[in-house]
Motif scaffolding. Structure first.
Motif, PDB file in Angstrom:
ATOM      1  N   THR A  18     -18.382  12.642 -33.189  1.00  0.00           N
ATOM      2  CA  THR A  18     -19.555  13.240 -33.819  1.00  0.00           C
ATOM      3  C   THR A  18     -20.618  13.373 -32.746  1.00  0.00           C
ATOM      4  N   ILE A  19     -21.070  14.598 -32.526  1.00  0.00           N
ATOM      5  CA  ILE A  19     -21.950  14.919 -31.397  1.00  0.00           C
ATOM      6  C   ILE A  19     -23.273  15.466 -31.912  1.00  0.00           C
ATOM      7  N   LYS A  20     -24.353  15.016 -31.316  1.00  0.00           N
ATOM      8  CA  LYS A  20     -25.670  15.546 -31.663  1.00  0.00           C
ATOM      9  C   LYS A  20     -25.842  16.914 -31.005  1.00  0.00           C
ATOM     10  N   GLU A  54     -26.656  18.084 -41.967  1.00  0.00           N
ATOM     11  CA  GLU A  54     -27.978  18.705 -41.977  1.00  0.00           C
ATOM     12  C   GLU A  54     -28.896  18.128 -40.911  1.00  0.00           C
ATOM     13  N   ASP A  55     -28.592  16.898 -40.454  1.00  0.00           N
ATOM     14  CA  ASP A  55     -29.451  16.299 -39.426  1.00  0.00           C
ATOM     15  C   ASP A  55     -28.989  16.629 -38.005  1.00  0.00           C
ATOM     16  N   GLY A  56     -28.091  17.648 -37.878  1.00  0.00           N
ATOM     17  CA  GLY A  56     -27.807  18.187 -36.554  1.00  0.00           C
ATOM     18  C   GLY A  56     -26.588  17.643 -35.843  1.00  0.00           C
ATOM     19  N   GLY A  80     -21.957  11.633 -23.125  1.00  0.00           N
ATOM     20  CA  GLY A  80     -22.181  13.000 -23.554  1.00  0.00           C
ATOM     21  C   GLY A  80     -21.315  14.004 -22.825  1.00  0.00           C
ATOM     22  N   PHE A  81     -21.443  15.253 -23.251  1.00  0.00           N
ATOM     23  CA  PHE A  81     -20.744  16.369 -22.642  1.00  0.00           C
ATOM     24  C   PHE A  81     -21.771  17.236 -21.918  1.00  0.00           C
TER      25      PHE A  81
END
Length: 286
Positions: A18-20, A54-56, A80-81
């Motif tokens: 799960t990625i922001k 919904e929170d991105g 991160g990527f």
């Protein structure tokens, strides 16, 4: 950099990240994909968007099979990527199926890609059957998620370890023979599975959508690796798809082309190096 906010092992071979990525999450629709790069030396790899919040947040589900996915397995929450680009590709055409009878079929990891379609169709009021097929019980994924987003859930395994032995096509044929009238079938998984589903639905004149995401590489139409013959014409899965009318796809050609780089993939997979201090495995050339 797109940060990993959650990492879950769904089974020994499959990881959900799960990625922001709020800009991607805001625009993504079922059927679309992202392209990511781990770092400046990493290869560009496409992954279908499995879910958004919904929170991105954006979820992708990854099978650990090649050099990049093996590197991804070593990533931790907070890592991160370097690149996380999307949404790319055309969304699955799902409008107009409110109140219709739909069957969503996922074979193996294809279940992760079929999930957003089933979720969306269930949300708009379609009567959704989901058929999931796996090699064995140990690698079943997303059972609870799909159970909450369909009217009927069928699970079948090659070895019968989950109760029913056989293939997704067995359940599809059984339902049709028992009088179920499908307005739409969506099949996502191995090419041979999608071909066999298409052969059944063609006999009964059922419109069927399949995803050719598995043959994509570059994701922008420039490399040409995802070309396929569709209705007698050349198409590119990443820009013309990834979804196509199953009755018009040349599956035999696609299956032959999908085997071209098997030797190179195996070579990369075998390049495993273990750190003498931490014991951590690294993949690819040092």
């Amino acid at each position: 950099m797109a940060r990993i906010v959650k990492k879950e092992n769904l089974n020994d071979e499959v990881v959900r990240f799960t990625i922001k990525a709020p800009d991607v999450a805001k625009k993504a629709k079922p059927g679309q994909f992202i392209i990511l790069r781990i770092d400046e030396k990493g290869e560009r790899v496409p992954f279908t968007i499995s879910d958004t919040t919904e929170d991105g947040n954006v979820s992708i589900i990854v099978q650990i099979v090649g050099a990049t996915t093996m590197r991804m397995k070593n990533l931790k929450e907070g890592d991160g990527f370097l690149d996380f680009v999307g949404p790319l590709g055309n969304p699955t055409e799902l409008e107009g199926y409110e109140g219709k009878k739909v069957c969503v079929i996922g074979g193996g990891l294809g279940t992760a890609i079929a999930y957003p379609q089933a979720k969306y169709l269930h949300k708009i009021g379609a009567d959704v059957d989901v058929i999931m097929g796996f090699r064995n019980k140990e690698i079943i994924i997303l059972e609870d998620e799909l159970k909450n987003n369909c009217n009927n859930l069928y699970i079948i395994t090659d070895d019968g370890s989950n109760g029913k032995k056989g293939f997704v096509t067995d359940i599809l044929k059984e339902n049709i023979d028992n009088g179920v009238k499908y307005d739409l079938v969506i099949a996502i998984g191995p090419l041979i599975m999608m071909k066999n589903v298409a052969n059944i639905t063609k006999e009964h004149d059922i419109y069927t959508i399949i995803s050719m995401n598995s043959i994509m590489v570059d994701g922008t139409g420039m490399c040409g690796c995802c070309r396929l013959t569709y209705d007698g014409q050349m198409k590119f899965a990443c820009v013309d798809g990834p979804d196509f009318d199953a009755s018009k796809v040349d599956f035999d050609e696609a299956m032959a082309r999908s085997r071209i780089y098997k030797n190179q993939e195996l070579e990369k997979k075998e390049q495993v190096h273990t750190c003498n201090i931490t014991g951590e495995k690294r993949y690819g050339k040092i």
